[in-house]
Design a protein around this motif. Sequence first.
Motif, PDB file in Angstrom:
ATOM      1  N   ASN A 180       0.821  -1.213   0.000  1.00  0.00           N
ATOM      2  CA  ASN A 180       0.000   0.000   0.000  1.00  0.00           C
ATOM      3  C   ASN A 180       0.854   1.263   0.000  1.00  0.00           C
ATOM      4  OD1 ASN A 180      -2.364  -1.423  -0.066  1.00  0.00           O
ATOM      5  ND2 ASN A 180      -3.184  -0.612   1.837  1.00  0.00           N
ATOM      6  N   LEU A 181       1.970   1.238   0.732  1.00  0.00           N
ATOM      7  CA  LEU A 181       2.862   2.403   0.736  1.00  0.00           C
ATOM      8  C   LEU A 181       3.360   2.687  -0.680  1.00  0.00           C
ATOM      9  CD1 LEU A 181       5.091   1.733   3.907  1.00  0.00           C
ATOM     10  CD2 LEU A 181       2.844   2.800   3.772  1.00  0.00           C
ATOM     11  N   TYR A 182       3.759   1.643  -1.364  1.00  0.00           N
ATOM     12  CA  TYR A 182       4.252   1.802  -2.736  1.00  0.00           C
ATOM     13  C   TYR A 182       3.138   2.274  -3.662  1.00  0.00           C
ATOM     14  CZ  TYR A 182       6.347   0.661  -7.235  1.00  0.00           C
ATOM     15  OH  TYR A 182       6.819   0.728  -8.520  1.00  0.00           O
ATOM     16  N   LEU A 183       1.964   1.665  -3.526  1.00  0.00           N
ATOM     17  CA  LEU A 183       0.836   2.025  -4.385  1.00  0.00           C
ATOM     18  C   LEU A 183       0.439   3.485  -4.201  1.00  0.00           C
ATOM     19  CD1 LEU A 183      -1.594   1.324  -6.239  1.00  0.00           C
ATOM     20  CD2 LEU A 183      -2.813   0.598  -4.163  1.00  0.00           C
ATOM     21  N   MET A 184       0.307   3.926  -2.957  1.00  0.00           N
ATOM     22  CA  MET A 184      -0.157   5.285  -2.693  1.00  0.00           C
ATOM     23  C   MET A 184       0.844   6.335  -3.159  1.00  0.00           C
ATOM     24  SD  MET A 184      -1.994   4.879   1.058  1.00  0.00           S
ATOM     25  CE  MET A 184      -2.894   6.431   1.016  1.00  0.00           C
ATOM     26  N   SER A 185       2.103   5.988  -3.162  1.00  0.00           N
ATOM     27  CA  SER A 185       3.111   6.951  -3.624  1.00  0.00           C
ATOM     28  C   SER A 185       2.997   7.229  -5.119  1.00  0.00           C
ATOM     29  CB  SER A 185       4.520   6.431  -3.299  1.00  0.00           C
ATOM     30  OG  SER A 185       4.836   5.299  -4.095  1.00  0.00           O
ATOM     31  N   HIS A 186       2.323   6.345  -5.873  1.00  0.00           N
ATOM     32  CA  HIS A 186       2.233   6.496  -7.331  1.00  0.00           C
ATOM     33  C   HIS A 186       0.836   6.837  -7.843  1.00  0.00           C
ATOM     34  CE1 HIS A 186       6.014   4.239  -6.966  1.00  0.00           C
ATOM     35  NE2 HIS A 186       6.313   4.706  -8.148  1.00  0.00           N
ATOM     36  N   LEU A 187      -0.187   6.755  -7.008  1.00  0.00           N
ATOM     37  CA  LEU A 187      -1.553   6.972  -7.486  1.00  0.00           C
ATOM     38  C   LEU A 187      -1.713   8.368  -8.091  1.00  0.00           C
ATOM     39  CD1 LEU A 187      -3.666   5.344  -4.636  1.00  0.00           C
ATOM     40  CD2 LEU A 187      -3.418   4.510  -6.980  1.00  0.00           C
ATOM     41  N   ARG A 188      -2.442   8.452  -9.202  1.00  0.00           N
ATOM     42  CA  ARG A 188      -2.551   9.706  -9.947  1.00  0.00           C
ATOM     43  C   ARG A 188      -3.880  10.418  -9.675  1.00  0.00           C
ATOM     44  NH1 ARG A 188       1.309  10.254 -13.708  1.00  0.00           N
ATOM     45  NH2 ARG A 188       0.012  11.435 -15.176  1.00  0.00           N
ATOM     46  N   VAL A 189      -4.322  10.333  -8.444  1.00  0.00           N
ATOM     47  CA  VAL A 189      -5.510  11.066  -7.978  1.00  0.00           C
ATOM     48  C   VAL A 189      -5.173  11.692  -6.630  1.00  0.00           C
ATOM     49  CG1 VAL A 189      -7.229   9.681  -9.214  1.00  0.00           C
ATOM     50  CG2 VAL A 189      -6.451   8.967  -6.927  1.00  0.00           C
ATOM     51  N   PRO A 190      -5.856  12.763  -6.236  1.00  0.00           N
ATOM     52  CA  PRO A 190      -5.590  13.367  -4.923  1.00  0.00           C
ATOM     53  C   PRO A 190      -5.879  12.393  -3.787  1.00  0.00           C
ATOM     54  CG  PRO A 190      -6.858  14.864  -6.319  1.00  0.00           C
ATOM     55  CD  PRO A 190      -6.844  13.553  -7.020  1.00  0.00           C
ATOM     56  N   ILE A 191      -5.021  12.436  -2.762  1.00  0.00           N
ATOM     57  CA  ILE A 191      -5.195  11.596  -1.577  1.00  0.00           C
ATOM     58  C   ILE A 191      -5.115  12.478  -0.337  1.00  0.00           C
ATOM     59  CG2 ILE A 191      -4.422   9.550  -0.317  1.00  0.00           C
ATOM     60  CD1 ILE A 191      -2.799   8.750  -2.800  1.00  0.00           C
ATOM     61  N   ILE A 192      -6.099  12.342   0.533  1.00  0.00           N
ATOM     62  CA  ILE A 192      -6.103  13.056   1.813  1.00  0.00           C
ATOM     63  C   ILE A 192      -6.281  12.028   2.912  1.00  0.00           C
ATOM     64  CG2 ILE A 192      -7.216  14.810   3.240  1.00  0.00           C
ATOM     65  CD1 ILE A 192      -8.381  15.969   0.622  1.00  0.00           C
ATOM     66  N   SER A 193      -5.414  12.075   3.910  1.00  0.00           N
ATOM     67  CA  SER A 193      -5.555  11.196   5.078  1.00  0.00           C
ATOM     68  C   SER A 193      -5.804  12.042   6.308  1.00  0.00           C
ATOM     69  CB  SER A 193      -4.296  10.353   5.275  1.00  0.00           C
ATOM     70  OG  SER A 193      -4.157   9.396   4.244  1.00  0.00           O
ATOM     71  N   VAL A 194      -6.729  11.588   7.155  1.00  0.00           N
ATOM     72  CA  VAL A 194      -7.086  12.319   8.374  1.00  0.00           C
ATOM     73  C   VAL A 194      -7.032  11.370   9.563  1.00  0.00           C
ATOM     74  CG1 VAL A 194      -8.739  13.841   9.483  1.00  0.00           C
ATOM     75  CG2 VAL A 194      -8.711  13.670   6.989  1.00  0.00           C
ATOM     76  N   VAL A 195      -6.227  11.719  10.561  1.00  0.00           N
ATOM     77  CA  VAL A 195      -6.203  10.957  11.810  1.00  0.00           C
ATOM     78  C   VAL A 195      -7.335  11.492  12.678  1.00  0.00           C
ATOM     79  CG1 VAL A 195      -4.872  10.263  13.823  1.00  0.00           C
ATOM     80  CG2 VAL A 195      -3.704  10.655  11.641  1.00  0.00           C
ATOM     81  N   ILE A 196      -8.392  10.705  12.828  1.00  0.00           N
ATOM     82  CA  ILE A 196      -9.562  11.167  13.587  1.00  0.00           C
ATOM     83  C   ILE A 196      -9.508  10.734  15.052  1.00  0.00           C
ATOM     84  CG2 ILE A 196     -11.052  11.253  11.554  1.00  0.00           C
ATOM     85  CD1 ILE A 196     -12.296   8.593  12.517  1.00  0.00           C
ATOM     86  N   GLY A 197      -8.614   9.808  15.382  1.00  0.00           N
ATOM     87  CA  GLY A 197      -8.473   9.327  16.756  1.00  0.00           C
ATOM     88  C   GLY A 197      -7.056   8.847  16.973  1.00  0.00           C
ATOM     89  N   GLU A 198      -6.879   7.528  16.986  1.00  0.00           N
ATOM     90  CA  GLU A 198      -5.541   6.950  17.122  1.00  0.00           C
ATOM     91  C   GLU A 198      -4.928   6.711  15.745  1.00  0.00           C
ATOM     92  OE1 GLU A 198      -5.101   4.015  20.656  1.00  0.00           O
ATOM     93  OE2 GLU A 198      -7.035   3.556  19.762  1.00  0.00           O
ATOM     94  N   GLY A 199      -3.695   7.140  15.585  1.00  0.00           N
ATOM     95  CA  GLY A 199      -2.943   6.822  14.376  1.00  0.00           C
ATOM     96  C   GLY A 199      -1.728   6.017  14.778  1.00  0.00           C
ATOM     97  N   GLY A 200      -1.871   4.713  14.866  1.00  0.00           N
ATOM     98  CA  GLY A 200      -0.838   3.875  15.451  1.00  0.00           C
ATOM     99  C   GLY A 200      -0.057   3.041  14.458  1.00  0.00           C
ATOM    100  N   SER A 201       1.256   3.217  14.445  1.00  0.00           N
ATOM    101  CA  SER A 201       2.202   2.308  13.816  1.00  0.00           C
ATOM    102  C   SER A 201       1.939   2.112  12.314  1.00  0.00           C
ATOM    103  CB  SER A 201       2.163   0.967  14.559  1.00  0.00           C
ATOM    104  OG  SER A 201       3.206   0.126  14.178  1.00  0.00           O
ATOM    105  N   GLY A 202       2.363   0.958  11.794  1.00  0.00           N
ATOM    106  CA  GLY A 202       2.165   0.665  10.380  1.00  0.00           C
ATOM    107  C   GLY A 202       0.709   0.534  10.012  1.00  0.00           C
ATOM    108  N   GLY A 203      -0.137   0.250  11.007  1.00  0.00           N
ATOM    109  CA  GLY A 203      -1.568   0.166  10.746  1.00  0.00           C
ATOM    110  C   GLY A 203      -2.132   1.477  10.258  1.00  0.00           C
TER     111      GLY A 203
END
Length: 323
Positions: A180-203
Amino acid sequence: MAYDLEFEKPLAELEKKISGLQRKGERARPDELQQLHEAERELRRRTREIYSQLTSWETTQVARHKERPYSEYYLRLMCEDFFELHGDRSFGDDHAIMAGPAKLDGATVMFICHQKGREMKEKQFRNLGMPHPEGYRKAGRIMRQAEKFGFPIICLIDTPGAFPALADEERGQSEAIAANLYLMSHLRVPIISVVIGEGGSGGALAISVADRILMMEYGIYTVAMPEASASIMWRDKVYAPQAAEAMRISAKEAQSFDIIDELIPEPLGGAHHNYHAAADSLKAALLRALAELRALPTSELVAQRYQKFRKIGVFGIAALVDA
């Protein structure tokens, strides 16, 4: 909403006083009504004061609050026509990951979210919001689908971490996250991530390689949960508060290090006190970020995402040299 955390004891006492006066209703005397108004003002003032000075460990407690809104609540309050998609087309369907298209302010976006459970049966069903490998493979499949149809991707992060059981390792947990890390680095659409509570580790990291990383005001973002860090460093979870302070995992601290791009304000006392106000703040932040990202040419979008992660974080060279 009860104030039930340890550092909220002064607020709980005020709330108890307010509840007693409110129960009198029309029988309340003029002086008691005056006491009620003064107590309500004092409660707001003390809440604002306490929450402006939270430590990292206290912020962790708020991020984990039993009544804190989960992804499903935000989807319900922000979106129209959310349609959940299931399965990784390889092993099974992981309910710790909730994903699918939805309308956000009239435009179609693809949501990929961690989802915890409120009651015991739902906690088991959602595996406490800790995904298995098939959850991340489902996320990857849906991200590719979003790219195919040109849908922006919005990831809502709320997990202690990926599930660490032996069976998960045997099914390729680390590979699923890395893919997923590799895939998201290349995706050709906007990506927004929001930590709404716990943002733990590789999960959390598995769905946070994004053009914009946002955090709710009382969220946490960390390489490992404080209890895990304390177990590693001091061989005892009792040192979790010290680990939280040392790692500086609160949203305000993450923003000070340029790890995140924006802090989303929460209602007074935390998102669990007002779901609608929290959802309104989150939606406004998402729409702002989407407008900025949609204005960028695709090649520039991907290039900026690469550079963002090359430069992420702040540290002091001078301090290292002096040492």
